[in-house]
Motif scaffolding. Structure first.
Motif, PDB file in Angstrom:
ATOM      1  N   ARG A   1    -116.461  80.666 -36.232  1.00  0.00           N
ATOM      2  CA  ARG A   1    -117.136  79.996 -37.347  1.00  0.00           C
ATOM      3  C   ARG A   1    -116.367  78.739 -37.751  1.00  0.00           C
ATOM      4  O   ARG A   1    -116.953  77.672 -37.973  1.00  0.00           O
ATOM      5  CB  ARG A   1    -117.293  80.947 -38.541  1.00  0.00           C
ATOM      6  CG  ARG A   1    -118.345  80.452 -39.540  1.00  0.00           C
ATOM      7  CD  ARG A   1    -118.604  81.432 -40.683  1.00  0.00           C
ATOM      8  NE  ARG A   1    -118.809  82.784 -40.197  1.00  0.00           N
ATOM      9  CZ  ARG A   1    -118.051  83.842 -40.528  1.00  0.00           C
ATOM     10  NH1 ARG A   1    -117.030  83.698 -41.369  1.00  0.00           N
ATOM     11  NH2 ARG A   1    -118.305  85.028 -40.038  1.00  0.00           N
TER      12      ARG A   1
ATOM     13  N   THR B   1    -116.968  75.944 -35.216  1.00  0.00           N
ATOM     14  CA  THR B   1    -118.297  75.342 -35.364  1.00  0.00           C
ATOM     15  C   THR B   1    -118.344  74.436 -36.591  1.00  0.00           C
ATOM     16  O   THR B   1    -118.923  73.341 -36.552  1.00  0.00           O
ATOM     17  CB  THR B   1    -119.372  76.445 -35.443  1.00  0.00           C
ATOM     18  OG1 THR B   1    -119.301  77.229 -34.240  1.00  0.00           O
ATOM     19  CG2 THR B   1    -120.772  75.866 -35.574  1.00  0.00           C
ATOM     20  N   GLU B   2    -117.710  74.892 -37.671  1.00  0.00           N
ATOM     21  CA  GLU B   2    -117.672  74.049 -38.876  1.00  0.00           C
ATOM     22  C   GLU B   2    -116.872  72.778 -38.625  1.00  0.00           C
ATOM     23  O   GLU B   2    -117.250  71.703 -39.074  1.00  0.00           O
ATOM     24  CB  GLU B   2    -117.096  74.837 -40.065  1.00  0.00           C
ATOM     25  CG  GLU B   2    -118.146  75.751 -40.672  1.00  0.00           C
ATOM     26  CD  GLU B   2    -117.555  76.825 -41.593  1.00  0.00           C
ATOM     27  OE1 GLU B   2    -116.341  76.750 -41.887  1.00  0.00           O
ATOM     28  OE2 GLU B   2    -118.305  77.739 -41.981  1.00  0.00           O
ATOM     29  N   GLU B   3    -115.780  72.896 -37.895  1.00  0.00           N
ATOM     30  CA  GLU B   3    -114.993  71.702 -37.596  1.00  0.00           C
ATOM     31  C   GLU B   3    -115.785  70.747 -36.700  1.00  0.00           C
ATOM     32  O   GLU B   3    -115.752  69.523 -36.893  1.00  0.00           O
ATOM     33  CB  GLU B   3    -113.663  72.069 -36.929  1.00  0.00           C
ATOM     34  CG  GLU B   3    -112.779  70.835 -36.780  1.00  0.00           C
ATOM     35  CD  GLU B   3    -111.449  71.086 -36.070  1.00  0.00           C
ATOM     36  OE1 GLU B   3    -110.977  72.247 -36.071  1.00  0.00           O
ATOM     37  OE2 GLU B   3    -110.907  70.112 -35.495  1.00  0.00           O
TER      38      GLU B   3
ATOM     39  N   MET C   1    -119.008  70.347 -36.586  1.00  0.00           N
ATOM     40  CA  MET C   1    -119.980  69.665 -37.462  1.00  0.00           C
ATOM     41  C   MET C   1    -119.300  68.581 -38.276  1.00  0.00           C
ATOM     42  O   MET C   1    -119.800  67.462 -38.388  1.00  0.00           O
ATOM     43  CB  MET C   1    -120.618  70.671 -38.404  1.00  0.00           C
ATOM     44  CG  MET C   1    -121.881  71.280 -37.874  1.00  0.00           C
ATOM     45  SD  MET C   1    -122.666  72.167 -39.259  1.00  0.00           S
ATOM     46  CE  MET C   1    -124.126  72.771 -38.449  1.00  0.00           C
ATOM     47  N   ALA C   2    -118.160  68.912 -38.858  1.00  0.00           N
ATOM     48  CA  ALA C   2    -117.451  67.960 -39.716  1.00  0.00           C
ATOM     49  C   ALA C   2    -117.013  66.734 -38.915  1.00  0.00           C
ATOM     50  O   ALA C   2    -116.930  65.624 -39.447  1.00  0.00           O
ATOM     51  CB  ALA C   2    -116.245  68.632 -40.365  1.00  0.00           C
TER      52      ALA C   2
END
Lengths: 195, 195
Positions: B156, B159-161, B163-164
């Motif tokens: 998770r 994936t967040e990184e 996107m960022a």
């Protein structure tokens, strides 16, 4: 034996097509290949995919990346580039003018339009801008001819052929039935034509 | 001085990521660079763009081209390739397993998953298939660990990184803040890291 040909398909609003337009002739000449400039319209093809704008505008992350990628590549090649203040610019009049141009002058006119849009930030959707570019190349009357039925018909036919060949973006290159998409596939298209 | 690093971001369902996984280690080693394998999930990123499936399925012309392009490139590189009977395959369990793997074995496990999917047409969404791959690499218990909270959390976070950092597709490469998208940009990412 006939010289093997590569068809170069592009839309004047397409950023990566600018990269290819600047190098396709030299790259093909070096490989002993002929190249044909074939402007078409991405609009109807994007519309068929449900898009009413450039995917670079519809998908902001992709758009941000594209501008950065383009600037990096242009810098690496020593190619002038300035992000246009309007994107995408209307490309249909320029494309009709390109089809109206005599065959020997078509590539030069196309390069001039791309440079105006992506290096000089001029509105290549504007008839006066296009007329000035045509005059500089000794092609007076080109824009008037672009408004005629023949030029419209040729552009429509090119766009229909692009669709029938499975094109979905620009630039694209075709060698016979074989399709290559993207400026980064030019070398592969050339290698294919040399097989 | 620390060795300059390239981060290699990918989803196990991504076709072009298979091409990169097969060559990124050798290419980086030759350039004197370290590479980190960073699996993430394209699903949430595509969902944010309004897509509930691979764009290669949503846009058939693009999909037809991708399979042809992939086969041509794999053939040119002598890389085994068979079009998977299911596409895209579920990639989240494999990605969690990759994050659960010890760092020294992560790249090898990732390559094994890609080969299973794109050369051997095995269902890498299946726990038993993944378990067999892990066993072959001397990593028993990896899939069980992949079901745990730690592995979920790491995936998770990745994936967040992603996107960022503005990633919108795979494979992608990052060098510091600089983003490169596509297997065809690996050489540029390497050149950037060497500046």
């Amino acid at each position: 034996m006939a010289t093997q040909e590569i068809d170069f398909w592009f839309d004047f609003a397409s950023t990566y097509s600018y990269l290819s337009a600047a190098r396709v002739e030299a790259a093909c000449a070096e490989a002993g290949l002929a190249v044909r400039f074939r402007p078409f319209l991405l609009g109807p093809i994007f519309a068929a995919q449900g898009w009413n704008d450039s995917p670079f505008n519809l998908y902001p992350a992709k758009g941000r990346y594209m501008w950065r990628d383009l600037a990096r590549i242009a810098a690496g090649r020593g190619l002038p580039f300035r992000r246009p203040s309007q994107f995408p610019r209307r490309s249909s009049l320029a494309a009709r003018a390109a089809w109206a141009a005599p065959e020997h002058a078509r590539a030069a006119f196309c390069r001039a339009v791309f440079t105006a849009n992506f290096a000089d930030d001029r509105d290549v959707g504007d008839a006066q801008v296009l007329d000035a570019l045509a005059q500089d190349l000794g092609l007076p009357g080109l824009v008037a001819e672009a408004e005629g039925a023949t030029a419209r018909k040729r552009l429509r036919a090119a766009t229909e052929e692009a669709m029938a060949r499975g094109l979905f973006g620009a630039p694209s290159f075709t060698v016979g039935e074989e399709l290559f998409w993207g400026d980064d596939r030019l070398e592969q298209a050339i290698a294919w034509a040399q097989r």
